[in-house]
Design a protein around this motif. Structure first.
Motif, short mmCIF file in Angstrom:
data_model
loop_
_atom_site.label_atom_id
_atom_site.label_comp_id
_atom_site.label_asym_id
_atom_site.label_seq_id
_atom_site.Cartn_x
_atom_site.Cartn_y
_atom_site.Cartn_z
N GLY A 100 -21.74 -3.42 -3.62
CA GLY A 100 -20.79 -3.33 -2.51
C GLY A 100 -19.74 -2.27 -2.74
N GLY A 101 -19.81 -1.52 -3.81
CA GLY A 101 -18.92 -0.37 -3.98
C GLY A 101 -19.22 0.64 -2.89
N PRO A 102 -18.20 1.44 -2.51
CA PRO A 102 -18.37 2.28 -1.32
C PRO A 102 -19.47 3.31 -1.46
CG PRO A 102 -16.31 2.73 -2.44
CD PRO A 102 -16.88 1.53 -3.08
N ALA A 103 -19.60 3.90 -2.66
CA ALA A 103 -20.59 4.97 -2.77
C ALA A 103 -21.98 4.41 -2.56
CB ALA A 103 -20.47 5.62 -4.15
N GLU A 104 -22.25 3.30 -3.22
CA GLU A 104 -23.59 2.71 -3.10
C GLU A 104 -23.86 2.34 -1.65
OE1 GLU A 104 -24.91 -0.89 -5.24
OE2 GLU A 104 -24.53 0.37 -6.97
N GLY A 115 -14.61 -8.49 6.87
CA GLY A 115 -15.33 -7.63 7.81
C GLY A 115 -14.54 -6.46 8.33
N HIS A 116 -13.42 -6.09 7.62
CA HIS A 116 -12.63 -4.96 8.12
C HIS A 116 -12.97 -3.66 7.42
CE1 HIS A 116 -10.45 -7.75 10.48
NE2 HIS A 116 -9.92 -8.39 9.45
N GLY A 117 -14.07 -3.68 6.65
CA GLY A 117 -14.48 -2.42 6.04
C GLY A 117 -13.82 -2.16 4.71
N ASP A 118 -13.09 -3.13 4.17
CA ASP A 118 -12.46 -2.94 2.86
C ASP A 118 -12.44 -4.27 2.13
OD1 ASP A 118 -10.48 -4.53 3.92
OD2 ASP A 118 -9.27 -2.85 4.58
N PRO A 131 -22.41 -0.63 3.58
CA PRO A 131 -21.59 -1.57 2.82
C PRO A 131 -21.66 -2.97 3.44
CG PRO A 131 -20.22 -0.30 4.28
CD PRO A 131 -21.61 0.25 4.44
N THR A 132 -21.33 -3.96 2.62
CA THR A 132 -21.35 -5.33 3.15
C THR A 132 -19.97 -5.74 3.65
OG1 THR A 132 -20.88 -6.23 0.98
CG2 THR A 132 -23.19 -5.96 1.56
N THR A 133 -19.04 -4.77 3.73
CA THR A 133 -17.69 -5.12 4.17
C THR A 133 -17.55 -5.03 5.68
OG1 THR A 133 -17.10 -2.84 3.80
CG2 THR A 133 -16.58 -4.39 2.03
N ILE A 134 -18.63 -4.62 6.36
CA ILE A 134 -18.58 -4.62 7.83
C ILE A 134 -19.75 -5.43 8.34
CG2 ILE A 134 -17.41 -2.42 8.17
CD1 ILE A 134 -20.22 -1.21 8.61
N PRO A 135 -19.62 -6.04 9.52
CA PRO A 135 -20.71 -6.85 10.06
C PRO A 135 -21.96 -6.03 10.27
CG PRO A 135 -18.67 -7.28 11.23
CD PRO A 135 -18.42 -6.10 10.34
#
Length: 1675
Positions: free
Chosen positions: A460-464, A555-558, A612-616
Motif C-alpha cells: 500500500g505504499g504509494p510507489a507500489e 478512502g481519502h487517498g492517504d 493504491p488501496t487508500t481509494i475505493p
C-alpha cells in the motif's frame, strides 16, 4: 446432542424462515454449521469472538466468548446460543456487535448496551465491564427539558459506538478520533451529537475497529450550491489553494487539518503509556498508539507533532489528498519497475521541493507525442462527461445555452483545463499539472523536511500502488478499468475546481475560461422522481468517513486520520446503498450491484490486488455477478450475489482460516493463504435462499429461508430480475447514451428539433433508469428485512411506474417518428465502428447484418419488455396464495395493470413505426409542415377509398387521419382540421344510396363519400375513436378498452378561426356544441381584445367580460355585463380607457335604458356624474347631471345629450332655477331664487341670463315689473315699474310668494325608464300588461341564474343568510292568488321585505336603483331646502308606482284605501262588534290597504338621510327658535316647570323611582318627573317611518297615563285641557333637537287613513306643543 437432534427434526418440519448457518474461511472442506433456535432469526451481528442473534418476537441470544459475564457462563458454543434474559419484556428490533461489546435497539427507539466498557463504548460511566444489557440514555441536552432521542440504528466498533437517530443525525460515544466529536477528553461516556453531520440526512452508519462510515443523502442541488467556506473551521488555513507560476497554475482542494492529528495524539496519550487494547487482544505492530501516521515499524526518528504542524502551516499550499485519484499522466510518470519506483520516490522526497524532479519530467517527456496528446484529451473528455449528481443541472439548461458557463465543478474544470492548455502549451501543462500536483498531494509519504515517510516495503505504499495501477491500466486486464477512468476524471475535476477563487486567476486564463465548452448532458436525475418521494430509497448518496486511517480505510487517498466526518468524493456519483466496515477495511455496495473496497488488503479482503488501496476500487468479480449484500470481518469480506439463476450465491475474499488454529495475529499473514479475488463458496446452494450475510472476527454467518410454496423463490426472482434490469439500463446509459450525447457531430447530424427530442428521450430514459435503481434497492432491502410482498411499491403505487414507462415510450416514439434513429445512425457508425458488437449485445439481437438504426430502435424499446416480466413475476407470487384470498386478488390486479400497459405500449410502438414509414413515402414539402413528434397516423385514403362530394373531375382529394387532426390534402395545398373540434355523423343511405359522412368543423361543413358501407363504417369508427382520444388527452393506458360509440356532441376545446370575418385569427377556448361555441369560453383576438363569458350558437350570449385595448391611450376599455346574440345587451359596467365609467343598461352594443356615467375623478379636469335615461348611446329623457367642477346640479329632461324641456338647477351658492331649457341652455320661462329669497320670474335666453319680460321680487316684498336684460349677479338692466306694497294692502296682494315646482318635471315623469325596466324583467311589454304566472316564472329564473353566477365567481361571494333568503325567494309564494286575509297580507308584507333586501330580485334591484337615484339627486349640491317639496312628491310617486307592481304580482290585493276583512270565528259576533266599534274607534292600521303602510317601512329607511336633511334645512329657523326656548325652560327644576306650564296639582308626581328606590319629589328635583315618558318620546328620532313615529307618541301618552293613574282612581279619563300641559312638560324634557322636521315629515308622509283616528289626535297634540314652545318666549 439427543435433544438437539430432536429439535432439529422439529425445525425441519416447521422452521423454514430465518435459518442460521455459520462457518470460517473458504476451503472446500468447510461445511457451515446450522444454529438451531426455536424461532426464525431476523438479524445477526458478529464481534471478534462473539455473536448476537435477534429472533422473531424480539428476543436476543448470544454465542461465543463473553469474558464480561464474570459470574455467569463466560462461553457458549456457536451451536448453543444463550438467551439474554435481561432483555426479556423488551421488544428488540435490531442488534449490533463491536469487537468486545454489544448493543440492542428496542421498538420504542431505546438503546441497551453490554460488554467491555473500559473506553466508554457502552456509554455507562465508571464501569469497566457491563455484564448484562443495560439501558443507555441518548439525550438531547440542547432542548429544555432535555428530551430522549429515538434511535433507528446502532453500530459498534472496538472502542466506540454510533447511533442513528430518527432525525437522521449521528450520535457517538466511547474513545478515539473515530467518534467525530470536537473534544480532547476521552472516554466520552454520554452519547453526543456529531455536529459535523447536523443538517444532513444520514441513512446508515457502520463502525470499523477504529474508523466510522456514514451513508448520507446528497443535499438538494440548490443547497449544495451555497458558497462553500474557503477556510478550515479549525486551523484557519485555506481549503482551496492555487499557485500561479509563469507557465502553469496549481489549484488544489486537498486541505489536511493538523488538529486532527494533535487532538488524536493527546486523547490517545491519555489512555496511559503501557495500556494495551483490552482482553489480551494483541496490538499489531502496524497500529500506532500515538501519531496516526507514524507507523511503529517505520525506520528513522519519530518526529514531534509540533514540528510537523509548524511545517504544515508554513507551507503556501496546504494539502490533504482528500481524494487521491491517479491520472493517466501520473501512471506514465511513475516508471515501470517497482523497486526502482520506490527508490525514485525516496530520492524525490529528499529534495524539499513541491515541483517535479528533473528525472521524472525527462521520463515523462520521453513518451510519444501521440500518447501524451491522448492522455490530455482523455483528461479533458473524461472530466467533461462525468459529473457528480450534486452538481447536475437540470438536464437541458447548460446544453441549450451555449456560451453560458454553468456554475458546476466540472464546468470550471473544462474551461480551466482548456484555458491552461492553450495558454501554456499542452505538453508542458499536462506534465507539470500532473506531476506537481501529485507530488504536492503526496508530500506526506516521502520524508520531506525530516518527516519520516512510510517505508516502501509496506503493502500500500504509494510507489507500489502506482506501479500496480499502471500495470492494470496498460494491460487493460482489470474489469474496473472504465471505472478508474471515471475516477481520474473526477479527481482531476476536483483539483481544478475553483470555488470562490476565480478572482485570483490571471486575466489571461479568465478570458480563455469564458469560451463556450462542449455540451454535456448529465444523465443522473437531480431529485429522483418527484412523485416517488419518500416511498423509495435514495440513490443520490455520499459516503463520509472519519477516524484512524493508517491502513487507508478512510478512502481519502492517504493514510492520515480524520477527526471529523469527511466526504469520500469519488463515491458521490456511484449510488451507494449500503456501507460496511471490517476491522481495517471498508466496503460500499452500489445500486448497480458493484462493491467498492478500500483499506487494509493484507489478506486480499478487498477482493482485488489493485493499488493504491487508500481509494475505493471495485472488487474483482466475474461478468454478470451482481452483489446485493456484504459483510466485513477482521480480515475477510463476505458477498451475497446473484449468479446465473436467481438463487443467491456466496463469495468470500480474505484470509483462509486453518482448522485447529483459532486466531492469528492480524499482521502475521505468512503462514496463511489468502484470496487474490473473491472466490465462490461451493456449499452456498445447499443453504437454500440466503437473505443476508454477516461477518466479524474470523466468522461468517448466513441467514437463509426454505422455499415455502415457491413464495421465497418468487420474491428472490423479482428482486434479482430488477437488479439485472437496472444493471442493463445503467450499462446502456453509460456505454451508449452518454457517448452519443457527447458526440460533437450530434447536433449537426440530427438538426435542432431532433436534438431536443433526443435530450428529452435521454431525460425520460434517465428517469426510468433511476426509478428502476430505486426500486431494485427497495426490493433488495425487503429481502434483507421482512420478505413480504404487502408493502411492495409496485403494488401500492403502481401509477409511478406506469406513468414513467408511458412517458418514456412516448419520448422514444416521438424520436422515431421524426426519423431520429435514422439520423442517429451516422454519428453512431463513427462511434461504434462497422461492427457494433456492443450494441448488438446490449440490444439482445442475434440477427446478422441488421441496420444500425433498427438496432438502436430495438435497444431503446427494450425496457418495455420488462413490463411483461413484472406481470409474470407478480402472477407467480400470486400462485403462492389461495385464489379466493385478498392477497391473490391484489397481486392479480397488479399483474393485469402491468400487462395492460405492456400491450398498450406495444400498440403505441406499432403506431410510431407505421407513422415513420408513412412519412418516408409522403411527398416532401408537406412532410415538413405536417410532421410533428406527437402526431401518429391512424389511416389514410391513398387507395381512393374516400372522396369529397361535389369535387371537380380532375381534383385530387387525399384524406389523412392522424391522432390529433384530419388532413385534407390536394395537389399542393392541404388543410388541417383539429380533431377536438370535429363532428362527424353518418348520412342515412335510404334516400341517396351514397355512403356519406357529414363532417362539421367550426368554419366548414363538407360531405365525404366512401366507396362501400364497410369503408364508411371503418372511417366513422376511426374518426370517432380518434376524436374521443384527442379529447380525453391522448395516450392514456388501455385507451382501447371501453370505447364510446361516438364522442359527445358537447365538449371543451380550443380553436383558432381563419375565415370568419368577425373572429378571424381569434382563438376560442371553451365549450362547443356541434361546431359552434356554446357555454363558457374565452376568445382572444390578435389585436388584444379578449372576451370571457358565455356563448350561445357561436355568439356571445349571457354574462361576459370584454377587454378592448385603446389605440390612442395605452389602456383598455373594459365591459362586464350581459350580452345577447353577440352584442352588449342588458345590465353591464363599461370602464372606458379615458377613465369614464358607465354602469347601467345596454342594447345592441349601445347605452340604452337607465344608466349612470361618471366622468373623470375629483382631481381631473372635468369630473361629473350623470344618472338617468339613455337612448341609442345618448342622454334622452329624465336625468340628473352633477357638474362637480361648476358646483351645479341639473334635474330635468334631456334630448340627444342636451338639456331640453323642463328642469331644475341648483348651485352650491344656493341659487335655484326651475323652468324651460332649449339646446342645453336656460331658454324660455323660468323662476330663479337666490339664497336670500330674491326671486325673478320671467324670460331667459342663456344660462343665468335674463332677457325679456319678468317680475323681480325683493326679500322684503318690493318688486320690479318690466323688461330685464343681463346676467344674474353682474348687474341687470331694467325697463319697467317698481312697486312697494303698502302695509295696509289687501291680503290678495301679499300672495306674491312664488309657488315652486310648477315648472319642474312632474314626479310621475321622473325615472320612468327604471320602472319600465322592472316591468320588462317581469316579462311585461308595458306597465300592468302581461301574465302574472309568467312574471313569477321570470323572477324564479332570474334568482336561480344570479345565484349560479355568484357561485361560479368567488369574488361575488354571498353570505349564508343571503343564500338562504335567495332559496326561499325562488319558490313562487302561494299568496299570489285567492282573496287576501290578514294572514295573507302579513305574508305578502314579509315577502316584499325579503325581495326588496335582495338586489338579485327584480323588486330588490328596482329598490336599489331608486335609492341610488334619490341619493344622487338630493345629496351634495342637491341638499337645497327649495327641493323639499319635490323630494316628498318623488317618494309618493315611487310608492304609487311600486304598489302598482305589487298589485300586478298579487292581483287579489285590494287597491289603495281598500279594506281587508277582519278574521273572525263567528259571523254574528263580527256584525255586532262592527256596529259597536265603528263609532268609537278609528280603523286599526292594517285593515285598510295603503301603499305607504306596505312599502314605506322598506323604502323610507334607505331614503331617510337625504330627506331628513332637506326637512332640517327647511325648518332651520323655526327649529332654532324652538331650541332656544327648550334650553331656557329646561334650566328650571321639575316642580317649578310643572307650575309654570300650568299642570294641575293632582297630576304632580309625589315620589319618583331613582335607581329602583322611591324618592320624594322636592323643589330641587330635576329631570325625575315623568322620566319614563320622556325617554320613550326621545325614541322618535331613532325611527324612520311616520307609523313608527306615531307609535312612539302613543307609547309616550300611555306612559304618562300610567304614571298619573298610580296616584289617581282607576276610572280616570283625560280631557285635552288636563293632558296638554303634562305632555308639553314631557316634550320639553325630551329635548328633541329637530322636532319641527320630525313633525313636518310625519305630517307629509302620514297614512291618510290614520289622520282622523287616535293617532291623528295625538299627533295634533305634539304639533300644538311644538308651536306652543316657539311662542312660549313671548308669554
Amino acid at each position: 446432542m439427543e435433544s438437539q437432534r430432536k429439535s432439529s427434526g422439529k425445525e425441519d418440519s416447521s422452521g423454514e424462515r430465518g435459518l442460521l448457518h455459520t462457518w470460517k474461511g473458504y476451503s472446500y472442506s468447510v461445511t457451515p454449521e446450522r444454529v438451531l433456535l426455536s424461532r426464525p432469526v431476523l438479524q445477526a451481528a458478529l464481534g471478534t469472538r462473539h455473536g448476537i442473534l435477534l429472533v422473531e418476537g424480539g428476543q436476543v441470544y448470544s454465542f461465543g466468548e463473553f469474558p464480561w459475564k464474570q459470574s455467569q457462563v463466560s462461553e457458549a458454543g456457536p451451536l448453543k446460543p444463550v438467551l439474554e434474559s435481561a432483555l426479556s419484556g423488551q421488544r428488540v428490533i435490531a442488534v449490533a456487535a463491536g469487537s468486545f461489546h454489544s448493543g440492542a435497539l428496542t421498538e420504542d427507539g431505546g438503546v441497551h448496551m453490554w460488554g467491555e466498557n473500559s473506553f466508554g463504548q457502552c456509554g455507562l460511566s465508571s464501569l469497566a465491564v457491563v455484564p448484562n444489557p443495560t439501558p443507555v440514555a441518548v439525550l438531547d441536552l440542547d432542548t429544555s427539558p432535555p428530551h430522549t432521542i429515538r434511535v433507528l440504528e446502532l453500530a459498534c466498533g472496538e472502542q466506540h459506538s454510533l447511533a442513528l437517530s430518527a432525525q437522521h443525525e449521528v450520535w457517538a460515544w466511547g474513545s478515539g478520533c473515530q467518534l467525530g466529536l470536537v473534544t480532547t477528553i476521552f472516554p466520552v461516556w454520554k452519547p453526543q451529537k456529531v455536529e459535523h453531520l447536523v443538517g444532513r440526512h444520514v441513512l446508515q452508519v457502520a463502525c470499523g475497529a477504529f474508523h466510522s462510515l456514514a451513508l448520507v443523502r446528497c443535499l438538494p442541488p440548490q443547497e449544495s450550491r451555497r458558497p462553500l467556506p474557503d477556510k478550515c473551521g479549525q486551523c484557519h488555513q485555506l481549503l482551496y489553494t492555487m499557485t500561479d507560476k509563469e507557465d502553469h497554475v496549481i489549484i488544489s482542494d486537498s486541505h489536511y487539518c493538523p488538529l486532527g492529528v494533535e487532538l488524536l495524539a493527546e486523547g490517545e496519550a491519555r489512555l496511559g503509556p503501557g495500556r494495551s487494547p483490552p482482553l489480551g487482544l494483541q496490538s499489531s505492530p502496524s497500529e500506532p498508539l500515538l501519531s496516526s501516521h507514524t507507523s511503529a515499524s517505520a525506520p528513522g526518528p519519530h518526529p514531534s507533532i509540533t514540528e510537523h504542524t509548524d511545517y504544515e502551516s508554513g507551507r503556501a499550499v496546504a494539502q490533504n489528498g482528500e481524494v487521491l485519484t491517479t491520472t493517466d499522466s501520473d501512471i506514465a510518470a511513475a516508471g515501470t519497475d517497482s523497486d526502482q519506483a520506490v527508490g525514485g520516490v525516496g530520492a524525490a522526497g529528499s529534495r524539499n521541493s513541491p515541483y517535479p524532479d528533473d528525472q521524472a519530467v525527462k521520463e515523462y517527456l520521453k513518451l510519444s507525442d501521440t500518447s501524451l496528446a491522448d492522455e490530455t484529451a482523455k483528461m479533458t473528455i473524461a472530466g467533461a462527461s462525468f459529473q457528480p449528481p450534486a452538481d447536475s443541472l437540470d438536464l437541458l439548461t447548460s446544453d441549450l445555452i451555449p456560451g453560458v458557463m454553468p456554475v458546476t465543478t466540472s464546468s470550471a474544470l473544462n474551461s480551466l483545463v482548456s484555458s491552461c492548455a492553450s495558454a501554456v502549451g499542452e505538453r508542458v501543462v499536462s506534465t507539470y499539472e500532473a506531476l506537481s500536483l501529485k507530488k504536492m498531494i503526496n508530500y506526506y509519504y516521502p520524508g520531506v523536511g525530516g518527516v519520516a515517510g512510510v517505508p516502501g516495503g509496506v503493502p500500500g505504499g504509494p510507489a507500489e500502488e502506482r506501479v500496480r495501477l499502471e500495470e492494470s491500466m496498460q494491460g487493460k486486464k482489470s474489469c474496473s478499468t472504465g471505472d478508474i477512468r471515471e475516477e481520474e476524471a473526477e479527481g482531476l475535476s476536483r483539483r481544478l475546481s475553483l470555488p470562490g477563487l476565480l478572482s485570483q486567476v490571471s486575466p489571461r486564463l479568465l478570458r480563455r475560461a469564458s469560451r463556450p465548452r462542449v455540451r454535456a448532458v448529465p444523465l443522473t436525475p437531480v431529485g429522483g422522481l418527484p412523485e416517488a418521494g419518500e416511498l423509495l430509497p435514495s440513490l443520490q448518496t455520499e459516503v463520509w468517513s472519519w477516524g484512524r486511517g493508517e491502513e487507508g480505510q478512510l478512502g481519502h487517498g492517504d493514510n492520515l486520520p480524520r477527526l471529523q466526518p469527511l466526504c469520500i468524493k469519488c463515491l458521490s456519483s456511484k449510488e451507494v446503498v449500503l456501507v460496511a466496515a471490517g476491522a481495517h477495511h471498508s466496503l460500499a455496495l452500489t445500486a448497480q450491484s458493484q462493491v467498492f473496497s478500500w483499506g487494509s488488503n493484507s489478506s486480499g479482503q478487498l477482493g482485488h490486488m489493485a493499488s493504491p488501496t487508500t481509494i475505493p476500487r471495485l472488487a474483482k468479480l466475474s461478468e454478470g455477478i451482481r452483489v446485493w449484500d456484504v459483510g466485513a470481518g477482521a480480515q475477510h469480506t463476505l458477498l451475497l450475489a446473484d449468479g446465473d439463476c436467481y438463487q443467491p450465491i456466496l463469495y468470500y475474499s480474505g484470509q483462509q482460516v486453518k482448522d485447529g488454529v483459532q486466531d492469528a495475529p492480524q499482521d502475521q499473514t505468512e503462514g496463511y493463504s489468502y484470496t487474490q479475488q473473491p472466490v465462490l463458496l461451493p456449499f452456498c446452494m445447499n443453504l437454500g435462499y440466503v437473505s443476508g450475510v454477516f461477518a466479524g472476527g474470523q466468522s461468517c454467518v448466513a441467514l437463509a429461508d426454505r422455499n415455502v410454496m415457491g413464495f421465497i423463490a418468487s420474491l428472490h426472482e423479482l428482486a434479482s430480475a430488477e437488479r439485472k434490469f437496472y444493471c442493463k439500463l445503467s450499462s446502456v446509459k453509460n456505454h451508449i447514451l452518454r457517448p452519443l450525447l457527447d458526440l460533437e457531430s450530434l447536433s449537426t447530424a440530427l438538426g435542432p428539433a431532433s436534438t431536443v427530442l433526443l435530450r428529452s428521450l435521454a431525460r425520460c430514459y434517465s428517469h426510468l433508469c433511476h426509478l428502476t435503481g430505486q426500486h431494485s434497492a427497495s426490493l433488495t432491502a425487503n429481502l434483507r428485512r421482512r420478505r413480504e410482498f404487502k408493502n411492495l411499491v409496485m403494488l401500492e403505487h403502481a401509477s409511478i411506474f406506469l406513468d414513467t414507462y408511458n412517458e418514456y415510450c412516448c419520448s422514444v416514439g416521438n424520436f422515431l417518428v421524426m426519423g431520429g434513429f435514422q439520423a442517429l445512425a451516422k454519428p453512431s457508425l463513427e462511434f461504434f465502428g462497422k461492427c457494433p458488437e456492443l450494441l448488438q449485445r446490449l440490444a439482445e439481437s442475434s440477427e446478422e447484418n441488421i441496420p444500425l438504426s433498427d438496432l438502436l430502435v430495438t435497444l431503446f424499446y427494450l425496457p418495455m419488455r420488462h413490463l411483461h416480466e413484472y406481470g409474470r413475476l407478480l402472477l407467480k407470487l400470486g400462485t403462492c396464495f389461495e385464489v379466493s384470498s385478498v392477497d391473490y386478488q391484489k397481486l392479480q390486479d397488479g399483474c393485469s395493470k402491468f400487462e395492460a400497459l405492456a400491450l398498450h405500449l406495444k400498440r403505441r410502438r406499432k403506431e410510431a413505426e407505421y407513422t415513420y414509414h408513412f412519412w418516408k413515402s409522403f411527398p416532401g414539402k408537406m412532410t415538413d409542415s405536417l410532421r410533428k413528434p406527437r402526431r401518429r397516423l391512424i389511416c389514410e385514403s391513398s387507395n381512393k377509398a374516400l372522396t369529397l362530394q361535389n369535387s371537380g373531375r380532375f381534383s385530387v382529394n387525399w384524406f389523412i387521419l392522424f391522432n390529433d387532426a384530419l388532413v385534407h390534402a390536394q395537389f399542393s395545398t392541404h388543410h388541417v382540421f383539429p380533431l377536438a373540434t370535429l363532428w362527424v355523423e353518418p348520412i342515412p343511405e335510404e334516400n341517396t344510396g351514397l355512403h356519406g359522412l357529414k363532417v362539421v368543423s367550426p368554419e366548414e361543413t363538407f360531405t365525404l363519400l366512401a366507396c362501400s358501407s364497410m369503408e364508411k363504417a371503418k372511417w366513422l369508427r376511426s374518426i370517432n375513436q380518434a376524436v374521443d382520444q384527442a379529447m380525453s388527452g391522448a395516450g392514456q393506458s388501455g385507451s382501447g378498452a371501453g370505447q364510446r360509440a361516438e364522442p359527445p356532441i358537447s365538449r371543451t376545446a380550443s380553436y383558432t378561426f381563419y375565415k370568419d370575418s368577425r373572429l378571424k385569427e381569434a382563438t376560442y377556448e371553451g365549450r362547443w356544441l356541434a361546431g359552434k361555441p356554446n357555454g363558457r369560453g374565452v376568445v382572444k383576438w390578435l389585436d388584444g381584445r379578449i372576451y370571457t363569458g358565455t356563448f350561445k350558437n357561436g355568439l356571445e350570449d349571457g354574462f361576459g367580460d370584454y377587454v378592448m385595448p385603446s389605440k390612442t391611450l395605452n389602456l383598455n376599455d373594459h365591459y362586464q355585463g350581459h350580452w345577447k346574440e353577440g352584442k352588449m345587451h342588458g345590465i353591464g359596467t363599461y370602464k372606458y380607457a379615458t377613465g369614464e365609467l358607465y354602469d347601467g343598461s345596454f342594447q345592441d352594443n349601445m347605452r340604452h335604458g337607465h344608466g349612470m356615467l361618471r366622468s373623470g375623478t375629483l382631481n381631473s379636469s372635468s369630473p361629473s356624474v350623470f344618472i338617468g335615461q339613455w337612448v341609442h348611446d345618448k342622454k334622452t329623457g329624465y336625468g340628473v347631471f352633477d357638474d362637480i367642477t361648476r358646483g351645479e346640479k341639473y334635474m330635468g329632461m334631456w334630448q340627444d345629450d342636451q338639456r331640453q324641456g323642463t328642469g331644475v338647477i341648483v348651485t352650491q351658492f344656493g341659487l335655484y332655477y326651475e323652468g324651460a331649457f332649449n339646446n342645453n341652455k336656460m331658454q324660455g320661462t323660468g323662476v330663479l331664487l337666490s339664497e336670500d329669497n330674491t326671486t325673478y320670474e320671467g324670460e331667459f335666453s342663456e344660462d343665468w341670463t335674463l332677457n325679456g319680460k319678468g317680475v323681480l321680487t325683493m326679500p322684503n316684498g318690493d318688486y320690479f315689473e318690466g323688461s330685464f336684460t343681463g346676467e344674474w349677479g353682474s348687474g341687470l338692466k331694467v325697463t319697467g315699474s317698481f312697486f312697494k306694497p303698502n302695509l295696509y294692502d289687501s291680503d290678495g296682494d301679499k300672495g306674491r310668494a312664488v309657488k315652486l315646482g310648477r315648472l319642474a318635471v312632474r314626479p310621475e315623469e321622473k325615472w320612468r325608464v327604471v320602472f319600465e325596466e322592472c316591468w320588462m324583467r317581469l316579462g311585461c311589454e308595458a306597465p300592468g300588461q302581461g301574465e302574472n304566472q309568467r312574471a313569477w316564472e321570470n323572477i324564479a329564473v332570474a334568482l336561480t341564474t344570479s345565484r349560479r353566477q355568484h357561485r361560479d365567481s368567488p369574488e361575488m361571494n354571498l353570505s349564508r343568510t343571503q343564500n338562504r333568503t335567495l332559496e326561499s325567494l325562488e319558490f313562487i309564494p302561494q299568496q299570489h292568488v285567492g282573496p287576501v286575509t290578514m294572514e295573507k297580507y302579513d305574508s305578502i308584507r314579509r315577502y316584499l321585505i325579503k325581495a326588496c333586501d335582495t338586489p338579485l330580485h327584480p323588486l330588490g334591484r328596482l329598490m336599489e336603483t331608486l335609492v341610488a337615484v334619490y341619493r344622487m339627486t338630493y345629496v351634495g349640491v342637491g341638499a337645497n331646502r327649495r327641493l323639499l317639496l319635490q323630494a316628498v312628491n318623488e317618494i309618493m310617486s315611487y310608492l304609487a308606482r311600486i304598489f302598482q307592481l305589487v298589485r300586478f304580482l298579487f292581483p287579489d290585493l285590494p287597491e289603495e284605501g281598500g279594506a281587508i276583512p277582519e278574521p273572525s270565528s263567528d259571523p254574528q259576533d263580527k256584525k255586532d262588534s262592527n256596529c259597536a266599534d265603528t263609532q268609537l274607534e278609528s280603523p286599526k292600521p292594517g285593515r285598510v290597504v295603503s301603499s305607504s303602510a306596505l312599502l314605506l317601512p322598506v323604502l323610507l329607511p334607505r331614503l331617510y338621510p337625504p330627506l331628513f336633511t332637506l326637512y332640517a334645512l327647511e325648518k332651520e329657523r323655526e327649529d332654532d327658535v324652538y331650541w332656544e326656548c327648550v334650553l331656557r325652560l329646561n334650566k328650571q327644576p321639575d316642580v317649578a316647570l310643572l307650575a309654570f306650564l300650568g299642570v294641575q296639582h293632582k297630576f304632580w308626581p309625589v315620589s319618583v323611582p331613582v335607581l329602583g328606590e322611591k324618592t320624594e319629589v322636592v323643589s330641587s328635583t330635576k329631570d325625575a318627573c315623568f322620566a319614563s315618558a320622556t325617554e320613550t318620546l326621545q325614541q322618535i328620532s331613532t325611527t324612520f317611518t311616520p307609523s313608527d313615529k306615531l307609535q312612539v307618541i302613543q307609547l309616550t301618552f300611555e306612559e304618562i297615563t300610567k304614571e298619573v293613574m298610580s296616584s289617581l282612581e282607576d276610572n280616570f279619563l283625560w280631557s285635552m285641557d288636563d293632558l296638554f300641559p303634562v305632555f308639553l312638560y314631557v316634550v320639553l324634557r325630551a329635548r328633541i333637537r329637530n322636532l319641527g322636521s320630525e313633525v313636518s315629515l310625519i305630517e307629509d308622509l302620514m297614512d291618510p287613513c290614520v289622520q282622523h283616528g287616535e293617532h291623528g289626535i295625538m299627533f295634533t297634540t305634539l304639533k300644538a306643543c311644538y308651536y306652543q314652545i316657539q311662542h312660549e318666549k313671548t308669554t
